[in-house]
Structure formats: structure tokens, C-alpha cells
Scaffold this active site. Structure first.
Site, short mmCIF file in Angstrom:
data_model
loop_
_atom_site.label_atom_id
_atom_site.label_comp_id
_atom_site.label_asym_id
_atom_site.label_seq_id
_atom_site.Cartn_x
_atom_site.Cartn_y
_atom_site.Cartn_z
CB CYS A 44 -0.81 0.08 1.29
SG CYS A 44 0.06 0.11 2.70
N GLY A 232 11.06 6.32 0.64
CA GLY A 232 10.36 4.97 1.17
C GLY A 232 8.71 5.21 0.98
CB THR A 234 7.27 5.01 5.41
OG1 THR A 234 8.33 5.93 5.92
CG2 THR A 234 7.76 3.76 4.61
CB SER A 235 7.01 10.53 5.84
OG SER A 235 6.41 11.61 6.47
NE ARG A 394 11.03 3.25 19.82
CZ ARG A 394 9.80 2.87 19.42
NH1 ARG A 394 9.55 1.59 19.82
NH2 ARG A 394 9.04 3.29 18.55
NE ARG A 866 -12.70 -15.21 20.17
CZ ARG A 866 -11.54 -15.47 19.37
NH1 ARG A 866 -10.52 -14.46 19.43
NH2 ARG A 866 -11.51 -16.75 19.08
CB SER A 964 -18.79 -19.87 21.10
OG SER A 964 -18.16 -19.04 21.68
CD GLU A 1145 -18.57 -15.73 22.27
OE1 GLU A 1145 -18.77 -14.56 22.39
OE2 GLU A 1145 -19.57 -16.59 22.49
C1 LIG Z 1 3.92 2.12 10.27
C2 LIG Z 1 5.02 3.22 10.56
C3 LIG Z 1 5.90 2.94 11.52
C4 LIG Z 1 6.86 3.71 11.78
N1 LIG Z 1 7.30 3.84 13.16
C5 LIG Z 1 8.53 4.47 13.24
C6 LIG Z 1 9.05 4.52 14.64
O1 LIG Z 1 8.72 3.66 15.42
N2 LIG Z 1 10.17 5.14 14.79
C7 LIG Z 1 10.37 6.11 13.86
O2 LIG Z 1 11.35 6.99 14.19
N3 LIG Z 1 9.84 6.46 12.77
C8 LIG Z 1 8.66 5.55 12.36
N4 LIG Z 1 8.27 5.72 11.27
C9 LIG Z 1 8.57 6.85 10.49
C10 LIG Z 1 9.61 6.34 9.31
O3 LIG Z 1 10.80 6.07 9.84
C11 LIG Z 1 9.77 7.63 8.59
O4 LIG Z 1 8.59 7.82 7.81
C12 LIG Z 1 10.79 7.32 7.27
O5 LIG Z 1 11.97 7.55 7.82
C13 LIG Z 1 10.62 8.35 6.27
O6 LIG Z 1 11.44 8.02 5.30
P1 LIG Z 1 10.88 7.76 3.67
O7 LIG Z 1 12.07 7.30 2.72
O8 LIG Z 1 9.70 6.72 3.77
O9 LIG Z 1 10.34 9.17 3.58
P2 LIG Z 1 9.40 9.86 2.53
O10 LIG Z 1 7.92 9.36 2.76
O11 LIG Z 1 9.84 9.00 1.10
O12 LIG Z 1 9.76 11.29 2.47
C14 LIG Z 1 9.51 11.86 3.63
C15 LIG Z 1 9.95 13.29 3.46
O13 LIG Z 1 11.61 13.59 3.76
C16 LIG Z 1 11.94 14.26 2.61
N5 LIG Z 1 13.21 13.96 2.14
C17 LIG Z 1 13.43 12.51 2.13
N6 LIG Z 1 14.83 12.47 1.51
C18 LIG Z 1 15.26 13.72 1.63
C19 LIG Z 1 16.53 14.09 1.06
N7 LIG Z 1 17.60 13.31 0.91
N8 LIG Z 1 16.90 15.29 1.44
C20 LIG Z 1 15.61 16.15 1.64
N9 LIG Z 1 14.60 15.98 1.83
C21 LIG Z 1 14.39 14.56 1.99
C22 LIG Z 1 10.82 14.32 1.71
O14 LIG Z 1 10.89 15.27 0.79
C23 LIG Z 1 9.50 14.12 2.35
O15 LIG Z 1 9.16 15.38 2.59
C24 LIG Z 1 7.13 4.71 11.11
C25 LIG Z 1 6.36 4.97 9.88
C26 LIG Z 1 5.47 3.97 9.31
C27 LIG Z 1 4.61 4.41 8.04
#
Ligand SMILES: Cc1cc2nc3c(=O)[nH]c(=O)nc-3n(C[C@H](O)[C@H](O)[C@H](O)COP(=O)(O)OP(=O)(O)OC[C@H]3O[C@@H](n4cnc5c(N)ncnc54)[C@H](O)[C@@H]3O)c2cc1C
Ligand code: FES
Length: 1205
Positions: A44, A232, A234-235, A394, A866, A964, A1145
Site C-alpha cells: 500500500c 520510502g 512511508t511519510s 523509548r 467475542r 461460539s 469465546e
Molecule cells: C507504520 C510506520 C511505523 C513507523 N514507526 C516509526 C518508529 O517507530 N520510529 C520512527 O522514528 N519512525 C517511524 N516511522 C517513520 C519512518 O521512519 C519515516 O516515515 C521514514 O524514515 C521516512 O523515510 P521515507 O524514505 O519513507 O520518507 P518519504 O515519505 O519518502 O519522504 C519524507 C520526507 O522527507 C523528505 N526527504 C526525503 N529524503 C530527503 C533528502 N535526501 N533530502 C531532503 N529531503 C528529503 C521528503 O521531501 C519528504 O518530505 C514509521 C512509519 C510508518 C509508516
């Protein structure tokens, strides 16, 4: 490396969990192949454009039932690791990825690989058992641990009865790495040969640009300064998907070499900003192995955080740069990187800069943050030096895969050969909008010696410097404040221990009670045992009583099992999205929806289209939008504008309901003996006891789903719905369309988990979807997002129990218990009634009175879950029992009201048998047990039998599959049908006793004997007269007992489940593997209810916990390290089929053994501190509750206070 040229992505099923901004998508996993490394990932989160040049393997790709199943699929299935099966493809792909990299993994690698996957059904034990069989060391380890695999080899540990294995490892195919898929050569050639060029993808609204050189990247960043760099995702991904953030242009730096380089020097490591966190972890681990220990303190602290940061899938994709640049307060890396004096290398067209990752950068002070045209190229992490100590801390709601509540990075440098502080830095996350530094405090401690006075002063100074507002958004100000100083104290001890190791003569041994503080809880692969009895007289071909694998588990593991959303799209199908109320109590004054959106069907498009005049909670469905895709439908919902007029009162808690006298009638009461009289005569009284039990979200993995297909003739409709109660969905759809029930055909193939949450709620969604299908004449599909599902559907009823108890000589003589449930705005009287009827649990109290009242609030309506009230009411009982008796045996009783049902069995002339019955397959294995019953009755192998979907077409007027009772009643109905058929076949069999089943069937056909029969079971007579307080509400009881051992961290509130032993009376189990799976799954769900799962609402009645990042259900790290389940032998139950008992249950309540073990542990800690043993511990016993009830000098410290004594 993510997205590197020639990289390849492999991921799982196409059904994406609508993950909320927060995610671990369970039934999907991805693998990235590059340089023979394979990565699992969340499908996703991966933008399709990032997959250019990638090879993707899905769960279907590694094996399937048509060709060959993969050993991972086989072992998870055969070890009973799937129930509803919705999470299974994700589990398979996580382990597959691990095995591609490590064909003989260690147990630690297995737990790490599974840490990011959630399962709501199994309790993880059987999944782990399946995966453990790949470990090289597994056999020898098991031998020492009395594992289920060894029970025959180690009979002395068990009773005399014969015990057999739940699975047979000898029959597993070996893992043969040479048979695995290879990386597609054409992609390799493409990656090597193709001239690198910028890739540009244009979508409907978004343009994705992937440059190949740093210069080009910088030019793009200058031209589009607001465009994010997505690595990634992920953000950025979650922000766009769930927070309405929109980026028309996205730049992908994945192919820029400079951002992926790693450089080792003697001063430290320089790591490219696009490196994934998984790669960073590997790099640091290697460095720690190779460099002297004193040089790796920063690396070790980072590794400590990386172990629990996200799950493996997140770490595989998330980049180091992304984590740093956003400066999120929840970043686990920034506090450590900052404390460790790391530097950032930043570049733009204007040139290159080195920026210290320090307080200024983190708080965005002055020019310290990156300018829009600047990018982060790499991060330099220095080696530590002699006399330097760095630690990371943490605490989260769950130990792994959960964002921190508070985290910290701390560093101290001593003057050479002394314990005099030369440099000191502390950074905290989770306290403000970004990571903060307590620089002032640290500076004033420079020159001080490392001793108790120093740490006392440090705590005081830090609390003075950090100000957390009294009201924090998450309401955790006091806990956070306590964590700040508790972490500091931990750091003090860690450093002290380090100094002691450096200068053994100067320091005394650390007191033993402090030594345990130095050890963090580790997740170890659980050791388990299961014990059950078989009847030695039983014929080998009789399947009843045997641990037969779930009939669909192979299909679960190969991804071939079909859920509602997997049903292929129907021509011109539309999608429905719902609009929900944003107010807790209001009149709807006006509404309008002005869609001018491409592709959206303007279904509701005028002003004031609502029939709903008033809303009673946030999340109440107000109207719906239909469009040609789910994305368009969801986008269109935002265009619906509703004007509200607020109504009073707004009641959001039980306390507020009591204040406003907001109750549903009638109040229920049950009494035995004479409570008032007993209270006058007995001496010891426990006055005014109270316990609150919070609600619980079902968190079934498959969210509410429905597909309605109008058949075009006679107003007929096919309704495919994920429901525990197809008949109710049929009736509701028929009623809203004003057609007879015979025009609505409801079908349920399987449900991806229900737990009570799919008894009534799916019918509402089905009715809404059917209206849309009827109106448009098209098939309409509605799949709720996780967030919407949680917001709309309600969950377990919260309970408040108040009690007075009289006791003498350890015996309870009288108890008067009042309980209030939070029923929201729709009454569910049966919950309170069942709760009262079961409240005595397994105790016989001569004078007992229960009162029960359901209160009315402005929160979404709660529903069946449940246990149906028992887990709440019995916890109240256990609470006053434990208050009265210091030590007591915990036992549970549970019971059910039975209903009728029917079945239909056809025998075809080839001898095959088709069975349909009124029960729905929710993962509880009902179809498997029904096959066993059919096989036993007809005396044919299970391979002749097929149980197809549950449908109102074949079996009408069904009762819900809940409480159940599925196998109890449907098993009887199927038995009844089989016996009818056997009776018809009897003369033929008598004439030809040596004949085969097929011959008898063919002969019956030739003799025109009907080979189809319905079966019926009318259930049991149960009744309850509430006026008289008398009746026969339950037919039989299920007994069980659990003993749990936990360890708590008194400084952080963390806890670890060390051991649980369960003995359960299931009568004569029809399928011990299924029943043990139900017991373990229910127990772990109970552990979630009582110790972790916390629903929170905003002051305006909005559910805040609307996804897996805020709402934590148990994960692999939460199951007991030693977990044993025994089925009570020689238990008979003449009242149910084959003497079995309903088991889905009852074991949930046994999860409270962990709650009470935690309570005992807290009591012990309090005793040590001279605090009273009676204290309130509400459910769930979250880390916050645990920490704050372990009162000590740190919990008492106030801002600016002076309390460190
Ligand atoms: C389910 C889940 C669990 C998580 N749990 C944790 C946790 O426990 N602890 C924790 O610390 N984090 C956690 N995270 C956060 C995760 O570590 C960050 O979202 C991740 O590291 C961001 O990296 P990315 O490559 O996915 O960022 P992207 O989503 O690809 O980019 C994020 C931002 O960073 C900027 N960026 C990226 N690279 C550069 C670069 N080289 N120069 C300038 N700007 C840049 C982008 O412009 C963007 O705005 C979690 C995230 C998810 C989705
Ligand atoms: S089997 Fe894991 S969620 Fe159902």
C-alpha cells in the site's frame, strides 16, 4: 536498495489494507531483489512509479494449488497458522523474504521478520511454529523445551493419556533454494544496457519525476521547490492518502548514486540519505562487529532504536534521510543522532554545506533547516571515544512496531581517567512538536561527578527546562514527565555500570535491584506446548477428534482464498463511499453536495437531500456517494457540505451519562440470598471498590465489505457481504428496497474475521449499497477504509463496575455489585443481561446482588464482541475477589443461549457430497468441523465432501454465527441431514455390504431415491424471567483456568509476558487443532483487551484511535514466551454434538490472568516502597497505568519540584 536501477520489487496480494496513515499491511508483502537481497514491503505504501525496472513476486507467484505450493505456504497452513486467512499471505511473504536471504534463519530473525505483521485470529503461536521448522537449531531447541513436536519423545512430562502431534513435520517438503524464482534476466539486461534517462510518469493528477544525476535532481528541486523527494514514501504516502495532503509533482531520488553511498572512515560512517533503515541497521551491525567497542557507542544506541522502529517492511523502505529531515517528534533516530554529534551533508545548486544535527536543526531555529531547494546527501555518524557513553530510550504503547510516546538520546563524555563530566547532551522526542534538547541543564552539569547527587539535580533541572503543558493532546503529561526522569535515571545506572567496568576498583558493585533496570525486555521466539487427548479405540479413518487442518488454509496461504473485495469486478461496477457526521449531537440544518468532478456519478447532488434530521455521534452515516472508482467516490465525499446546529447535552463518558441520568430502561437486577441482611451481620467490608474496563475495537483484518449486484429481472439482487448474519442482511436489504426476501440472495463465502462486529453492522452497509445499486441499476461495491470502519462501527461496550463486599475468614459472604455499560445511542440490552447472568463467574456467593444499567452516550453504537459482556462483567468480579483474597485461583465459566438452524446436504451420483449450513466461516474452522461431522456420519473420507458458501438461497432463516454456537447447532443440523440420507441408503447398503460408497449412491439414484436432504436442529430451551430473577439461561458451562507470569519495568511501565499455562474444558474436542487455535487466539485478544488496546476520543467525541498506529493490538512481541494449552481430558458434554463444547469465546476472559499478574507485580513494587496494596488498576493496564501506579520519587516529581530523595 529501494528503487535502485535493476532493483526488483516483489509484493503480495492486490488487496490493500486501507491502512490509515499508519500501517502494517498484513496480507501483502513485497520483496525487493537487488544483489541477491530480498526485501518485504507494504504494497500500500509503494508508489507504482517507483517500480520501474523492478521484478515483483506476489504470494500467488511463489506457489499455488494448481502447480506446487511453496514450503512456507505449506508449513504455515499445516501448522494451523491460518484461521480467517486474511493475514496469511502477508505472513507467508515476510517469511519467504527472510528465507530468500537466510535459508536457515535464527529464531531472532523469524520474530524480527514477523514483527510488522498483525494477526487478529491465531495468537501467532501456530504461525511461529510453522516458521520455526525452517530454523537450523529448531529441533534441538525444541527438545529442551518440551515442544509439541516432542511430546511423544518426552512422554514423562505428560499425563498417561495418549497425546498426538498437531502437525507432522516429517511430511513437509524441504526448502530448496535452487527451486526459487530467479531475478528476471531481461530486467537485469535492461538495467545494465539501457541508457539512463530521466523517467517521467503522468497520472490523473500527479507527475512523478525520477532523475538520474545529482545535478538534474538539484535543478528539479530548484524548479519545483515544494515537490517532496519521495524515497520510502512511508511519510509522504500516508499524508497524501489519509491527511488530504496533495503534491502535484513528486521527485524520486532513488536512482541518484550519491544518496545511496556508504563510506567507512576511521572517524566514523557516512551513510547516504536514501539508504533504507534496514540497510543502515546492517551497516551499523557490521561496524559494531568490526570496530573496538568503545568506538561504537553511537552505533549501538542507534541499533537499539532500529530494532523496534516500525516493522521489517517499514525499515526496508523508509530512508534515513526521510526520518531525519521531517524532524518529527516521534523520530527515534534524531535524538540519538543529535546526542551523538552527527552531521548532515546538504547540497543545492548553490553549493555543499555541512550542518550539525543539533538543537538548532531540530527546532528549525534560524537558518538551520533545509531550504526548499536543498537536499540531504548523507549523514556522518562519528565513532565514539574512550570515556564517552551514549544511550537510547523509548517507550511506546507496544514494545515493537509502535511510535514512541517518549524517546531519548543521551550522551556523556568524561574527562580522561575520571568521572567528571566534560560534555553532556540529552535530547527527548514525544514532548513537543519536534525533538527537543535540554541544553541548559546539561551545560550546568558540566564539571560535576557522576553520582546520585548529580542525577538528582539533573532530574530537577531537566523537569524545570522541559515544560509539558498540563493538558497534552494525548492526555499523558504526567506520564511523559515521569518517563523523562526515569530514562535519565536509567542512563545514570547504565553509565555507572560502564564506569565500573572501566575502573573496577573505584566503584562498588551495583545493588542487585538496580541490575535488572539495565536489561531491556527482549522478544524471544515463544516456546509452546499443546496437549489434548485422543480416543485410542477410534477408527483411524474417523476424522472427528483429530487435528485436521483448516479446510481452506492452503488457499489462505497461496492467496487463492476469495474474500468479498476479491470478487471480480462486474461490468460498469460503481463504488460507494459514506459521508459521516462530524458532530456528536446536532440537528442537520442543511446540506449540499456540489460535485463537478470528473468520473463521479452525481448520485446525491442536490441541496438538502437528507432524510436524517439529527445525528447522535461523530461517525454516524449521513449519506453516501457513488462513483466509478473508490478513489473518486472518497474524493467526492469531501465535497458534501453539511450545516449542523449543535444540540445539548453531549455525553461522551459513563460518568457524564450518570451525571445527566442518561440511561436506557430497564435497569436489570439479579439477587440471591439476602444481601442487605448479610451486610448487617458480617464484619469485614470492602467498601466502594471500582474498576473501569475500556472498550475494544474488533480490528478484524477484513474491514466491512459488500458488493451488491442487481440481476436485472424481477428486482432480484445478489448481495455478497462479509457478514456473520446473512439472513439479517437479506431482511434489511429486502425491507429498504421494499421487495420480498425471496428476491434478495445473500452470499458469504468466508469472512476475514468477525468477532461479533459483523453480526448487525454489515446489514446496514448492505442496505445502503443496495439502495445505490437499485437506483443506478449497476453493481455497487463498498469496502470501508480501516479508519472509517473503526469510526463508524463501534466495538465492545466499556463497563464501569462498583462493588461492596462483605467477607469473613477469607470467605465472601455478600456482594453488591453495580455495573454500567456504555451503550452509545442505541441500546443493546442483551449485552448487559448476559453480563449480569455471567457475573458470578465460577464463584458461589450465598448473598449476591447485581445491578446493571446501560447508559446512553453520543458515541458510535457498540455491538457484540467475542464474549458478549462476560469479559467485562467477570473482570469486575475478579477484581473484587482479588481485592478480598490476596491469592485466589482464577477460573472462568461461560455459557450460551442456543438457537435453531438448518442444513442442506446433497449427494451427487459420483459420490461427492455438497454440504451447506447456516454457519458462516469466520476463521473459526466451522466448515472444517462440519466436514468432520459429515465424514463421521456418512462414513466417507473428507475428500468426498465440499462445504461451499453460506447462502440464504440454500439455507434460509439462519441465526447469526456468533456466541461460539456455530458448530453446536449447525453440526447437529448437518448430522440430522446425514442421518436422513443414511436411512435412505440403509436398504441398499444392507443388500450390498461389500459395495463402495459410490456404488451405493449410484444404486440409490437408479432406484429413484432422493439423495438430497435438509437437516434441522431446534436448539435448546433457554429462558430468563427478569421480573422474578429466575430462569434457565444457559444449557451448559465451559470451564477454563489460566496462570500467567509477567515482568514489569517499574521505571517505564513496560511489561513482558513470560509464561501462560491454560487448561481448558472443551468436552470432547471435534478438532483439537482448531480448538487450541481458538483458545490461543481468544486469549491473546483478551490480553489485548485487558493490557493494551485503548480507545481514545477527543473532547468533541471524535475517535482518535482510528488505525493501527494509534490502536495497538497484540503483535508477536506480546505473546507469552512460554505458552502452553492443555485440553482437559475426560470431559463429557452430552448436551452438544459428539460431547464437544463451544470454545470460540470463553478463553478471551483468561487474558485477564495477565492483567492480574501485572497488578500483583505492581503490588509487589509498591510493597517494596511501603505503599498500600489496595490501588485501582483499570483495564487496559497500559504502560502509563503501570508506571504511574508504581509510585516512586520520579512519579512524584513535579515541574520545578525538588523531590529526589
Ligand atoms: C507504520 C510506520 C511505523 C513507523 N514507526 C516509526 C518508529 O517507530 N520510529 C520512527 O522514528 N519512525 C517511524 N516511522 C517513520 C519512518 O521512519 C519515516 O516515515 C521514514 O524514515 C521516512 O523515510 P521515507 O524514505 O519513507 O520518507 P518519504 O515519505 O519518502 O519522504 C519524507 C520526507 O522527507 C523528505 N526527504 C526525503 N529524503 C530527503 C533528502 N535526501 N533530502 C531532503 N529531503 C528529503 C521528503 O521531501 C519528504 O518530505 C514509521 C512509519 C510508518 C509508516
Ligand atoms: S488468520 Fe490472521 S487475521 Fe485471521
Amino acid at each position: 536498495m529501494p528503487g535502485s536501477p535493476g532493483g526488483a520489487l516483489v509484493w503480495g496480494s492486490p488487496w490493500l489494507d486501507p491502512w490509515g496513515p499508519r500501517c502494517f499491511i498484513l496480507h501483502l508483502a513485497a520483496l525487493l531483489l537487488y544483489n541477491a537481497r530480498h526485501y518485504s514491503a507494504n504494497a500500500c505504501l509503494i508508489p507504482i512509479c517507483s517500480l520501474y525496472g523492478a521484478a515483483i513476486t506476489t504470494v500467488e507467484g511463489i506457489g499455488n494449488t494448481k502447480s506446487r505450493i511453496h514450503p512456507v505456504q505449506e508449513r504455515i497452513a499445516k501448522c494451523h497458522g491460518s484461521q480467517c486467512g486474511f493475514c496469511t499471505p502477508g505472513m507467508v511473504m515476510s517469511i519467504y523474504a527472510l528465507l530468500r536471504n537466510h535459508p536457515e534463519p535464527t529464531s531472532e530473525q523469524i520474530t524480527e521478520a514477523l514483527a510488522g505483521n498483525l494477526c487478529r485470529c491465531t495468537g501467532y503461536r501456530p504461525i511461529i511454529d510453522g516458521c520455526k521448522t525452517f530454523c537450523k537449531v529448531s529441533r534441538s531447541k525444541f527438545n529442551n523445551q518440551n515442544c509439541c513436536l516432542d511430546v511423544e519423545e518426552n512422554p514423562s512430562s505428560l499425563d498417561k493419556e495418549k497425546v498426538v502431534k498437531l502437525f507432522t513435520p516429517e511430511e513437509f517438503q524441504p526448502l530448496d533454494p535452487t527451486k526459487e524464482l530467479i531475478f528476471p534476466p531481461e530486467l537485469m539486461v535492461m538495467a545494465n544496457d539501457q541508457q539512463k534517462r530521466t523517467l517521467i510518469f503522468h497520472g490523473e493528477r500527479i507527475t512523478w519525476i525520477s532523475p538520474v544525476s545529482l545535478k538534474e535532481l538539484l535543478e528539479l528541486k530548484t524548479s519545483f521547490p515544494r515537490a517532496p523527494l519521495v524515497v520510502g514514501n512511508t511519510s509522504v504516502g500516508p499524508d497524501m492518502k489519509f491527511k488530504g495532503v496533495f503534491h502535484p509533482i513528486i521527485i524520486s531520488p532513488a536512482r541518484i548514486l550519491d544518496l545511496n553511498l556508504v563510506n567507512y572512515t576511521k572517524n566514523g560512517l557516512t551513510i547516504g540519505a536514501s539508504c533504507s533503515l534496514a540497510l543502515v541497521k546492517d551497516i551499523l551491525e557490521n561496524a559494531v562487529l568490526e570496530l573496538p567497542r568503545e568506538n561504537t557507542k553511537v552505533f549501538c544506541a542507534l541499533l537499539q532504536q532500529l530494532k523496534t522502529l516500525g516493522g521489517q517492511q517499514i525499515r526496508n523502505m523508509a530512508s534515513l534521510g526521510g526520518n531525519i529531515i521531517q524532524r518529527h517528534t516521534t523520530s527515534d533516530l534524531n535524538p540519538v543522532l543529535a546526542a551523538g554529534n552527527c552531521t548532515l551533508s546538504v547540497v543545492s545548486l548553490r553549493g555543499r554545506l555541512q550542518i550539525p544535527l543539533n538543537e538548532q536543526f531540530l527546532t528549525g531555529f534560524g537558518n538551520a533547516i533545509l531550504q526548499p531547494d536543498e537536499i540531504l546527501v548523507s549523514v556522518h555518524i562519528p565513532c565514539s571515544e574512550t570515556g564517552e557513553f551514549v544511550s537510547a530510550f523509548r517507550q511506546a504503547q507496544r514494545r515493537e512496531n509502535a511510535l514512541p510516546i517518549v524517546n531519548a538520546g543521551m550522551r556523556v563524555l568524561f574527562k580522561s581517567g575520571t568521572d567528571t563530566i566534560m560534555d553532556f547532551s540529552i535530547f527527548y522526542g514525544g514532548l513537543a512538536s519536534t525533538t527537543i534538547c535540554v541544553n541548559k541543564s546539561c551545560q550546568s552539569l558540566i564539571g560535576r561527578c557522576w553520582n546520585e547527587q548529580m542525577v538528582g539535580d539533573a532530574c530537577r533541572l531537566v523537569l524545570e527546562e522541559v515544560s509539558i503543558p498540563g493538558f497534552t493532546q494525548d492526555g499523558r503529561a504526567e506520564y511523559k514527565q515521569t518517563l523523562i526522569v526515569s530514562f535519565l535515571f536509567k542512563f545514570y545506572l547504565q553509565v555507572l555500570q560502564g564506569l565500573r567496568q572501566m575502573y573496577p576498583c573505584r566503584y562498588h558493585d551495583m545493588p542487585v535491584r538496580w541490575m535488572s533496570i539495565l536489561q531491556d525486555f527482549q522478544t524471544r521466539i515463544p516456546q509452546s506446548s499443546q496437549k489434548y487427548q485422543v480416543n485410542p479405540e477410534q477408527l483411524p479413518q474417523d476424522p472427528v477428534g483429530r487435528p485436521i487442518m483448516h479446510q481452506a488454509s492452503i488457499k489462505h496461504a497461496t492467496g487463492e482464498a476469495t474474500y468479498c473485495d476479491d470478487i471480480r469486478a462486474v461490468d460498469k461496477e460503481l463504488f460507494l463511499a459514506v459521508v459521516t457526521s462530524s458532530r456528536p449531537h446536532a440537528k442537520i440544518v442543511s446540506s449540499c453536495a456540489l460535485f463537478k468532478m470528473a468520473h463521479s456519478k452525481q448520485y446525491f447532488h442536490q441541496s438538502n437531500f437528507f432524510y436524517l434530521l439529527q445525528v447522535n455521534c461523530v461517525g454516524q452515516i449521513v449519506c453516501a456517494v457513488v462513483a466509478d472508482s473508490d478513489v473518486h467516490a472518497k474524493r467526492a465525499t469531501v465535497k458534501v457540505k453539511i450545516t449542523y446546529e449543535a444540540l445539548e447535552p453531549v455525553i461522551l463518558t459513563i460518568e457524564e451519562a450518570i451525571k445527566h441520568n442518561s440511561f436506557f430502561d430497564p435497569e436489570r437486577k439479579l439477587e440471591q440470598g439476602n444481601v442487605d441482611e448479610a451486610f448487617e451481620t458480617v464484619d469485614h467490608v470492602l467498601e466502594a471498590g471500582e474498576i473501569y474496563i475500556g472498550g475494544q475495537e474488533h480490528f478484524y483484518m477484513e474491514t466491512q465489505s459488500v458488493l451488491v449486484v442487481p440481476k436485472g429481472e424481477d428486482k432480484e439482487m445478489d448481495v455478497y457481504v462479509s457478514s456473520q448474519h446473512p439472513t439479517f442482511a437479506q431482511e434489511l436489504v429486502a425491507s429498504v428496497l421494499n421487495v420480498p426476501s425471496n428476491r434478495v440472495m445473500c452470499h458469504v463465502k468466508r469472512v476475514g474475521g468477525g468477532f461479533g462486529g459483523k453480526v448487525t453492522k454489515p446489514a446496514i452497509l448492505a442496505a445502503i449499497t443496495a439502495v445505490a445499486a437499485n437506483k443506478t441499476g449497476h453493481a455497487v461495491r463498498c469496502i470501508l477504509d480501516r479508519g472509517d470502519d473503526m469510526l463508524i462501527t463501534g466495538g465492545r461496550h466499556p463497563f464501569l463496575g462498583k462493588y461492596r463486599v462483605k467477607y469473613k475468614l477469607g470467605k465472601v459472604r455478600a456482594a453488591d455489585i453495580k455495573s454500567v455499560t456504555e451503550s452509545s445511542f442505541f441500546p443493546y440490552p442483551k449485552i448487559m443481561e448476559t453480563a449480569l447472568l455471567r457475573m458470578d463467574n465460577a464463584y458461589k456467593i450465598p448473598n449476591l446482588r447485581f445491578w446493571g444499567h446501560a447508559c446512553k452516550t453520543n458515541l458510535p453504537s457498540n455491538t457484540a464482541f467475542r464474549g458478549f459482556g462476560f469479559p467485562q462483567s467477570a473482570l469486575v468480579t475478579e477484581s473484587w475477589i482479588t481485592d478480598v483474597a490476596v491469592k485466589s485461583e482464577r477460573q472462568s465459566g461461560s455459557n450460551y443461549i442456543f438457537y435453531w438452524t438448518n442444513s442442506l446436504v446433497h449427494i451427487y451420483t459420483d459420490g461427492s457430497v455438497l454440504v451447506t449450513h447456516g454457519g458462516v466461516e469466520l476463521g473459526q474452522g466451522i466448515h472444517t468441523k462440519i466436514m468432520q461431522v459429515t465424514s463421521h456420519e456418512l462414513r466417507i473420507p473428507t475428500s468426498y465432501i465440499h462445504v461451499c458458501e453460506t447462502s440464504t438461497v440454500t439455507v434460509p432463516n439462519t441465526r447469526p454465527t456468533a456466541a461460539s454456537i456455530g458448530t453446536d447447532i449447525n453440526g447437529m443440523a448437518v448430522k440430522n441431514a446425514c442421518q436422513t440420507l443414511l436411512k435412505r441408503l440403509a436398504p441398499i447398503k444392507e443388500k450390498n455390504p461389500e459395495g463402495t460408497w459410490r456404488e451405493w449412491v449410484r444404486e440409490a439414484f437408479h432406484q429413484s431415491i432422493s439423495l438430497s436432504a435438509t437437516g434441522f436442529f431446534r436448539g435448546y430451551d433457554t429462558n430468563m424471567n427478569w421480573e422474578k430473577g429466575e430462569g434457565h439461561p444457559f444449557e451448559y458451562f465451559v470451564y477454563g483456568t489460566a496462570c500467567s507470569e509477567v515482568e514489569i519495568d517499574c521505571l517505564t511501565g513496560d511489561h513482558k509476558n513470560i509464561r501462560t499455562d491454560i487448561v481448558m474444558d472443551v468436552g470432547c474436542s471435534i478438532n483439537p487443532a482448531v480448538d487450541i487455535g481458538q483458545i490461543e487466539g481468544a486469549f491473546v485478544q483478551g490480553v489485548g483487551l485487558y493490557t493494551m488496546e485503548e480507545l481514545t476520543y477527543s473532547p468533541k467525541g471524535v475517535l482518535c484511535t482510528r488505525g493501527p498506529d494509534q490502536y495497538k493490538i497484540p503483535a508477536v512481541c506480546d505473546i507469552p514466551e512460554h505458552f502452553s494449552v492443555s485440553l482437559l481430558s475426560s470431559s463429557q458434554n452430552p448436551r452438544a454434538i459428539y460431547s464437544s463444547k463451544a470454545i470460540g469465546e470463553p478463553a478471551l476472559f483468561l487474558g485477564c490472568s495477565v492483567f492480574f499478574a501485572i497488578k500483583d507485580a505492581i503490588a509487589a513494587a509498591r510493597k517494596e516502597r511501603g505503599l498500600p496494596g489496595n490501588f485501582t488498576l483499570n483495564s487496559p493496564s497500559t504502560p502509563e497505568w503501570i508506571r504511574m501506579t508504581c509510585v516512586d520519587q520520579f512519579t512524584k516529581m513535579k515541574w520545578g519540584g525538588d523531590c529526589f530523595k
